[in-house]
Design a protein around this motif. Structure first.
Motif, PDB file in Angstrom:
ATOM      1  N   GLU A  25     -96.791  -0.743  18.338  1.00  0.00           N
ATOM      2  CA  GLU A  25     -96.747  -2.151  17.923  1.00  0.00           C
ATOM      3  C   GLU A  25     -95.304  -2.643  17.810  1.00  0.00           C
ATOM      4  N   ASN A  40    -103.636  -5.154  14.498  1.00  0.00           N
ATOM      5  CA  ASN A  40    -102.218  -5.038  14.159  1.00  0.00           C
ATOM      6  C   ASN A  40    -102.058  -4.280  12.853  1.00  0.00           C
ATOM      7  N   TYR A  41    -101.622  -3.031  12.950  1.00  0.00           N
ATOM      8  CA  TYR A  41    -101.440  -2.197  11.761  1.00  0.00           C
ATOM      9  C   TYR A  41    -100.297  -2.704  10.896  1.00  0.00           C
ATOM     10  N   LEU A  42     -99.337  -3.380  11.493  1.00  0.00           N
ATOM     11  CA  LEU A  42     -98.196  -3.870  10.724  1.00  0.00           C
ATOM     12  C   LEU A  42     -98.575  -5.040   9.822  1.00  0.00           C
ATOM     13  N   HIS A  43     -99.809  -5.575   9.995  1.00  0.00           N
ATOM     14  CA  HIS A  43    -100.295  -6.591   9.060  1.00  0.00           C
ATOM     15  C   HIS A  43    -100.721  -5.964   7.734  1.00  0.00           C
ATOM     16  N   ASP A  44    -101.011  -4.685   7.777  1.00  0.00           N
ATOM     17  CA  ASP A  44    -101.531  -3.999   6.590  1.00  0.00           C
ATOM     18  C   ASP A  44    -100.362  -3.457   5.761  1.00  0.00           C
ATOM     19  N   LYS A  95     -92.158  -7.110   8.960  1.00  0.00           N
ATOM     20  CA  LYS A  95     -93.113  -8.225   8.921  1.00  0.00           C
ATOM     21  C   LYS A  95     -92.818  -9.217  10.037  1.00  0.00           C
ATOM     22  N   ASP A  96     -91.539  -9.424  10.317  1.00  0.00           N
ATOM     23  CA  ASP A  96     -91.164 -10.323  11.416  1.00  0.00           C
ATOM     24  C   ASP A  96     -91.510  -9.728  12.772  1.00  0.00           C
ATOM     25  N   THR A 104     -94.188  -8.252  13.586  1.00  0.00           N
ATOM     26  CA  THR A 104     -95.599  -8.351  13.926  1.00  0.00           C
ATOM     27  C   THR A 104     -95.779  -9.392  15.015  1.00  0.00           C
ATOM     28  N   ASN A 112     -98.109 -11.943  15.596  1.00  0.00           N
ATOM     29  CA  ASN A 112     -99.103 -12.978  15.341  1.00  0.00           C
ATOM     30  C   ASN A 112     -99.201 -13.972  16.483  1.00  0.00           C
TER      31      ASN A 112
END
Length: 477
Positions: free
Chosen positions: A121, A136-140, A159-160, A162, A164
């Motif tokens: 990711e 998206n695992y980076l959302h968790d 977080k940036d 990710t 989206n």
């Protein structure tokens, strides 16, 4: 002392790279390996990527234009190309079925796969690529600590990172018409397609269109273009040869870097990686074995009939043995022609036309391996490829096989193209490099056996198969 053959040098480089990765994992040197050794592996991948796209472009044009005058091809040319296309699709489809049933990439430790997924990711975000399965695992938040350990990014930067905004692209794709995939294959700017790794199908379409068009213009106009294309092809093949001279060192660096990045300072993860590779290797070998011992004999049984199961293998064993030892369909071609003509009784008019084309465009074993490898690598990184994405693999692997040079490890270069076609990281070829050499030898046997099968099939259909007169003769060695 006699100089070691290149493939032995590469194998030594592989082994040393693995040993170094294990030592660096055990002694806590992983960061040193990643910072000072892995970049040379990246250079190796960049060199292969540099050559892969133009090599496919000029190889396909060269292969299609060398078919000859379309008006003289007639029935036999059409049947030959159709037969090669069918066996290639059979091989890719078999590979996809096996890898989806066995799921070799899912048979390793889940925690290692989660780390691989996070790395994927982060890579996709850096490349502005859409996450293939929309997850998206980076959302968790619970995975952010692990992501910090894997990368040099802070929590806010993660977080940036990710993707989206990529979900909008996915939604737009869902709203597209049913023929949008067909529209996407046809480029509006070939230079843009050449520059963008994700537009490989457009490059292949252009190459096929260009090569076919060459067949329909007068010889005095086409010959200079064909000579130029042929010359450029030779330059790119020489570039591959020069890169491969340094491959032992590059492979050492690539393996050391890839394993260190995936395992860090946890030696247990190294064991998990090679456990996964053993299942991957068995899946590929099962597919290749089924092609040689089931699919091709079934074609003989249904369409040729006059040649027995064991008679075929007895006739082709010299060519199959040479293919295994050289890993080159081109180097094996003279022996393949001799076996098919003298032992199977195929007329020379058929072998001189069908087998050289097969050595260029028919890469059943290579395509099967590519299908298994791409899905295995996706599974290893917890990516669930959709049916549409797997069909893209079938299409890309089939068409890229036309541009696969009949030389050792050419399939590895083409694998980069197939990975890029479904938006996966081409550097992942480093994961399967430790077992690639032995699999390369086996898939070359499949390529040569497929060439002989199609050649016998065409000879039978044209009434130029005289095996009954040949079967009592001593098999050529």
């Amino acid at each position: 002392m006699k100089k070691l053959a290149l493939h032995w040098q590469i194998i030594i480089g592989l082994v040393l790279g693995i040993i170094w990765a294990i030592l660096s994992s055990k002694l806590g040197w992983s960061q040193f390996t990643i910072g000072w050794i892995a970049p040379f592996g990246t250079i190796f991948i960049n060199l292969l990527k540099l050559i892969a796209v133009p090599l496919v472009l000029f190889s396909i044009i060269n292969g299609v234009s060398n078919i000859g005058d379309p008006s003289s091809l007639g029935r036999m040319g059409g049947k030959t190309l159709l037969a090669y296309l069918i066996t290639t699709i059979l091989a890719v489809s078999l590979g996809l079925v096996l890898v989806n049933v066995i799921k070799p990439g899912k048979l390793i430790d889940e925690q290692s796969r989660i780390d691989n997924r996070i790395s994927y990711e982060l890579w996709a975000g850096s490349q502005n690529l859409e996450i293939k399965d929309g997850v998206n695992y980076l959302h968790d938040p619970k995975f952010l600590d692990r992501a910090e350990r894997i990368s040099d990014l802070s929590r806010s930067e993660l977080k940036d990172a990710t993707v989206n905004e990529k979900m909008n692209t996915a939604n737009q794709a869902k709203e597209a018409g049913p023929l949008q995939p067909l529209v996407d294959i046809v480029p509006d700017n070939i230079f843009k397609s050449l520059a963008d790794n994700g537009l490989m199908l457009q490059v292949i379409f252009f190459a096929l269109f260009f090569g076919i068009s060459l067949l329909f213009i007068p010889d005095e106009k086409s010959k200079p273009v064909e000579a130029f294309i042929d010359g450029v092809m030779e330059v790119f093949l020489k570039m591959v040869a020069l890169i491969m001279k340094a491959a032992p060192f590059f492979v050492f660096a690539l393996l050391a870097g890839v394993v260190s990045k995936m395992a860090g300072d946890d030696i247990g993860k190294v064991v998990e990686i090679f456990k996964g590779l053993s299942w991957y290797s068995l899946t590929v070998m099962l597919g290749l074995g089924l092609m040689i011992f089931v699919v091709y004999p079934a074609i003989f049984k249904m369409f040729i009939r006059v040649i027995s199961y064991f008679g075929f293998f007895k006739a082709m064993s010299p060519a199959q043995t040479l293919a295994f030892s050289t890993s080159s369909s081109a180097a094996t071609l003279p022996v393949t022609m001799e076996c098919v003509e003298d032992n199977l009784g195929v007329d020379k008019k058929i072998t001189s036309f069908v087998l050289p084309i097969g050595a260029t465009v028919n890469m059943d074993g290579t395509c099967l391996y590519q299908a298994v490898a791409v899905v295995f690598l996706a599974q290893l990184h917890m990516i669930d490829l959709t049916i549409a994405q797997q069909l893209t693999i079938v299409l890309t692997a089939t068409l890229a096989s036309i541009g696969s040079a009949a030389v050792p490890s050419a399939g590895l270069v083409m694998l980069i193209i197939v990975l890029q076609s479904v938006g996966l990281n081409p550097a992942w070829i480093g994961i399967i490099l430790p077992v690639d050499r032995i699999l390369d030898m086996m898939r070359t046997v499949v390529n040569v056996t497929g060439d002989a099968t199609v050649c016998s099939l065409i000879a039978k259909s044209e009434g130029m198969l005289n095996y009954q007169e040949q079967k009592e003769k001593e098999v050529t060695v």
